[in-house]
Design a protein around this motif. Structure first.
Motif, PDB file in Angstrom:
ATOM      1  N   ILE A   1      46.014  52.164  44.895  1.00  0.00           N
ATOM      2  CA  ILE A   1      45.476  51.700  46.205  1.00  0.00           C
ATOM      3  C   ILE A   1      46.438  50.412  46.492  1.00  0.00           C
ATOM      4  O   ILE A   1      46.934  50.694  47.711  1.00  0.00           O
ATOM      5  CB  ILE A   1      44.141  51.237  46.023  1.00  0.00           C
ATOM      6  N   VAL A   2      46.705  49.499  45.970  1.00  0.00           N
ATOM      7  CA  VAL A   2      47.510  48.516  46.200  1.00  0.00           C
ATOM      8  C   VAL A   2      49.007  48.432  45.653  1.00  0.00           C
ATOM      9  O   VAL A   2      49.688  47.648  46.249  1.00  0.00           O
ATOM     10  CB  VAL A   2      46.955  47.163  45.837  1.00  0.00           C
ATOM     11  N   GLY A   3      49.334  49.431  44.886  1.00  0.00           N
ATOM     12  CA  GLY A   3      50.873  49.469  44.607  1.00  0.00           C
ATOM     13  C   GLY A   3      51.078  48.189  43.615  1.00  0.00           C
ATOM     14  O   GLY A   3      50.209  47.918  42.758  1.00  0.00           O
ATOM     15  N   ASN A   4      52.286  47.507  43.952  1.00  0.00           N
ATOM     16  CA  ASN A   4      52.573  46.349  43.319  1.00  0.00           C
ATOM     17  C   ASN A   4      51.965  45.064  44.160  1.00  0.00           C
ATOM     18  O   ASN A   4      52.902  43.860  44.252  1.00  0.00           O
ATOM     19  CB  ASN A   4      53.983  46.283  42.886  1.00  0.00           C
TER      20      ASN A   4
ATOM     21  N   PRO B   1      50.957  36.215  49.891  1.00  0.00           N
ATOM     22  CA  PRO B   1      51.973  35.472  50.899  1.00  0.00           C
ATOM     23  C   PRO B   1      51.735  36.159  52.344  1.00  0.00           C
ATOM     24  O   PRO B   1      51.445  37.456  52.591  1.00  0.00           O
ATOM     25  CB  PRO B   1      53.313  36.209  50.571  1.00  0.00           C
ATOM     26  N   GLN B   2      51.449  35.346  53.257  1.00  0.00           N
ATOM     27  CA  GLN B   2      51.078  35.926  54.691  1.00  0.00           C
ATOM     28  C   GLN B   2      52.137  36.896  55.130  1.00  0.00           C
ATOM     29  O   GLN B   2      53.269  36.885  55.046  1.00  0.00           O
ATOM     30  CB  GLN B   2      51.247  34.623  55.513  1.00  0.00           C
ATOM     31  N   GLY B   3      51.744  37.870  55.854  1.00  0.00           N
ATOM     32  CA  GLY B   3      52.373  38.974  56.234  1.00  0.00           C
ATOM     33  C   GLY B   3      52.744  40.147  55.442  1.00  0.00           C
ATOM     34  O   GLY B   3      53.286  40.992  55.802  1.00  0.00           O
ATOM     35  N   THR B   4      52.214  39.774  54.230  1.00  0.00           N
ATOM     36  CA  THR B   4      52.508  41.124  53.230  1.00  0.00           C
ATOM     37  C   THR B   4      51.700  42.328  53.421  1.00  0.00           C
ATOM     38  O   THR B   4      50.627  42.189  54.244  1.00  0.00           O
ATOM     39  CB  THR B   4      52.398  40.453  51.915  1.00  0.00           C
ATOM     40  N   SER B   5      51.862  43.525  53.027  1.00  0.00           N
ATOM     41  CA  SER B   5      51.165  44.666  53.101  1.00  0.00           C
ATOM     42  C   SER B   5      49.967  44.762  52.644  1.00  0.00           C
ATOM     43  O   SER B   5      49.441  43.789  51.772  1.00  0.00           O
ATOM     44  CB  SER B   5      52.035  45.846  52.465  1.00  0.00           C
ATOM     45  N   LEU B   6      49.217  45.450  53.175  1.00  0.00           N
ATOM     46  CA  LEU B   6      47.920  45.673  52.754  1.00  0.00           C
ATOM     47  C   LEU B   6      47.598  47.107  52.400  1.00  0.00           C
ATOM     48  O   LEU B   6      48.398  47.955  52.855  1.00  0.00           O
ATOM     49  CB  LEU B   6      46.771  45.455  53.794  1.00  0.00           C
ATOM     50  N   PRO B   7      46.641  47.544  51.484  1.00  0.00           N
ATOM     51  CA  PRO B   7      45.852  46.629  50.965  1.00  0.00           C
ATOM     52  C   PRO B   7      46.479  46.007  49.685  1.00  0.00           C
ATOM     53  O   PRO B   7      47.391  46.221  49.235  1.00  0.00           O
ATOM     54  CB  PRO B   7      44.720  47.417  50.324  1.00  0.00           C
TER      55      PRO B   7
END
Length: 135
Positions: A21-24, A32-38
């Motif tokens: 679901i979240v990868g790494n 960190p703000q602006g990082t990928s989701l989920p």
């Protein structure tokens, strides 16, 4: 030497149901703000508490996604990893860190984060380990 936080990170990263679901996108401390989701981030809720040669430490695991269903699904996978593992003996060894028990303390609901347009479904987990592991 491994720390309790290292052990939690290793357990999460070794769980395919979570990494699929979240990868790494897993962090100890702030996301960190602006990082990928989920994504997941976790931090210590309480310092280690010692008793009878054991230590206990609680962490909050923040399960973030763009929608409610995604955040709750991620929280369910964290719950599946940590809930029901409170049998006796060693539960897992992560690196040099022996976890005797790991369990979910509480799922604290759903928190909308409008500034980042996401949802957070935090789950508090506790790990119990021999004091000698970190001494």
């Amino acid at each position: 030497m491994s720390t309790p936080a290292d052990a939690v990170l290793d357990l999460i990263n070794a769980t395919t149901a979570l990494t699929s679901i979240v990868g790494n996108w897993v962090w100890h401390s702030f996301r960190p703000q602006g990082t990928s989701l989920p994504s997941l981030n976790f931090y210590e809720v309480s310092g280690p508490q010692r008793f009878n040669g054991m230590e206990r430490q609680t962490f909050s695991v923040n399960c973030r996604a763009r929608d409610i269903a995604g955040a709750l699904a991620l929280a369910r996978q964290v719950t599946n990893l940590f809930n029901g593992t409170s049998s006796t003996g060693i539960f897992a060894t992560q690196g040099t860190f022996d976890i005797s028990r790991a369990f979910q303390d509480v799922a604290t609901g759903l928190i909308p984060e409008p500034r980042d347009s996401l949802y957070n479904a935090p789950v508090d987990i506790t790990i119990l380990y021999p004091s000698s592991t970190v001494s």
